[in-house]
Write an enzyme that holds these catalytic residues in place. Structure first.
Site, short mmCIF file in Angstrom:
data_model
loop_
_atom_site.label_atom_id
_atom_site.label_comp_id
_atom_site.label_asym_id
_atom_site.label_seq_id
_atom_site.Cartn_x
_atom_site.Cartn_y
_atom_site.Cartn_z
N ASN A 39 -3.50 12.07 4.49
CA ASN A 39 -4.94 12.12 4.56
C ASN A 39 -5.52 10.58 4.81
O ASN A 39 -6.55 10.57 5.67
CB ASN A 39 -5.55 12.47 3.27
CG ASN A 39 -5.28 13.83 3.03
OD1 ASN A 39 -5.14 14.82 3.52
ND2 ASN A 39 -5.40 14.21 1.36
N SER A 192 -7.65 5.73 -8.94
CA SER A 192 -8.72 6.53 -9.52
C SER A 192 -8.66 6.17 -11.03
O SER A 192 -7.66 5.81 -11.67
CB SER A 192 -8.61 7.96 -9.22
OG SER A 192 -7.45 8.60 -9.99
N ALA A 226 -18.45 10.24 -9.47
CA ALA A 226 -19.87 10.07 -9.09
C ALA A 226 -20.27 8.61 -9.76
O ALA A 226 -21.58 8.18 -9.51
CB ALA A 226 -20.61 11.08 -9.95
N GLY A 252 -8.81 14.86 -1.34
CA GLY A 252 -9.02 13.91 -0.31
C GLY A 252 -9.87 12.75 -0.61
O GLY A 252 -9.78 11.78 0.61
N ASP A 255 -8.39 9.31 -0.89
CA ASP A 255 -7.50 8.74 0.05
C ASP A 255 -8.38 8.41 1.29
O ASP A 255 -8.16 7.32 2.01
CB ASP A 255 -6.48 10.10 0.67
CG ASP A 255 -5.93 10.64 -0.38
OD1 ASP A 255 -5.36 10.03 -1.14
OD2 ASP A 255 -5.92 11.85 -0.42
#
Length: 320
Positions: A39, A192, A226, A252, A255
């Protein structure tokens, strides 16, 4: 300034999503080419960065799908290995927020079989940045060969790593045991907030950044959905908001964020070394650009990052 080549190493996974079936006792699957590193390579190429993908692509039906998808996006596959093993399959279920929960079919598949001989043949002389991560760094038997390849590239190219923790396939302890070593190799660490919780449960993001800086990573970026992103450059930090969008799913998105970050830095000549010329303002600008790329990826189904023309149109629409 035109961006120099970025080389991406890692897996290409068949992402299968449930689709309407003709009868109640059937399950139809819509299969899209995915996998974190793939990706990222696709997103880089669509943004206009010369992107080369080091992958082990099977000759099966999924492998042929991967190759067509990557080539149609402009990714250089000149060093992709034609693998005899089958492709990796991930079956995704989407929750109410559009986030995917995956189950993997990955035993003895092509992606994890890297050998030192395959990687020794790769010429990185034209590469400004080498990006990898996800399962390539932890799945045996190829993980050790990939780590050695990173170490050999580090004196000449910027190293970017995205751990992309997949606890269903590899226990987080395996990532934890190797993370300090990866930081010693890496200039950029992007992960993340879910990765953070798996790697350092209960640790505040700022404290985690400082730990990873101490281990060697100059730039740490933690994406928070968010809530935007936290970027830390040698301990100097900036918060960048997310870009509002209607979410189809989040597959994705991380990525694509990584690709946007690296593309923006590369287009300004900031990749190719140890990021010694990088300033916090450069990081903030790159993260804002990356957030736009991620938002457009979230606005469509599956791992389908935007082309640069789509990004330009979205900016024009916002200004209009």
């Amino acid at each position: 300034m035109s961006p120099r080549q970025i080389t991406v190493l890692g897996e290409c996974v068949a992402d299968a999503f449930a689709a309407p079936a003709s009868t109640s006792n059937e399950l139809a699957l819509r299969v899209l080419p995915g996998g974190g590193p793939a990706n990222t390579a696709v997103s880089l190429a669509r943004l206009g960065t010369p992107a080369r993908f080091l992958a082990r692509l099977s000759g099966d039906v999924f492998g042929r799908l991967f190759r067509a998808h990557l080539e149609a996006s402009g990714v250089d596959l000149s060093h992709a290995v034609r693998a005899a093993e089958p492709s990796t399959l991930a079956v995704a279920e989407l929750d109410a927020r559009g986030q995917a929960v995956f189950s993997f079919h990955a035993q003895n598949t092509a992606d994890w079989q890297w050998t030192a001989g395959e990687l020794d043949r790769v010429d990185l002389s034209g590469t400004a940045c080498l990006h990898t991560g996800s399962l390539a760094l932890v799945r045996e038997p190829g993980a050790a060969a990939v780590e050695d390849f990173l170490a050999s590239a580090a004196p000449h190219a910027t190293i970017s790593i995205d751990p992309n923790v997949r606890p269903l396939l590899v226990h987080p302890d395996v990532y934890r045991a190797r993370l300090a070593h990866w930081c010693a190799l890496a200039d950029v660490l992007r992960l993340s907030e879910d990765d953070l919780e798996l790697l350092l449960p209960g640790t505040p993001p700022e404290e985690a950044c400082d730990l990873w800086h101490a281990a060697g990573a100059r730039l740490v970026v933690i994406t928070r959905g968010a809530d935007g992103a936290l970027a830390s450059l040698d301990g100097d930090r900036v918060q960048v908001p997310a870009v509002a969008t209607t979410v189809a799913d989040t597959v994705g998105a991380g990525d694509s964020f990584t690709a946007g970050l690296l593309h923006h830095l590369g287009a300004r000549g900031l990749l190719g070394g140890r990021l010694t010329g990088l300033r916090l303002d450069d990081v903030a600008q790159a993260c804002r650009f990356a957030a736009r790329v991620a938002a457009l990826t979230c606005s469509v189904a599956g791992p389908n990052p935007p082309w640069r023309s789509q990004l330009d149109r979205s900016v024009t629409a916002d200004l209009g």
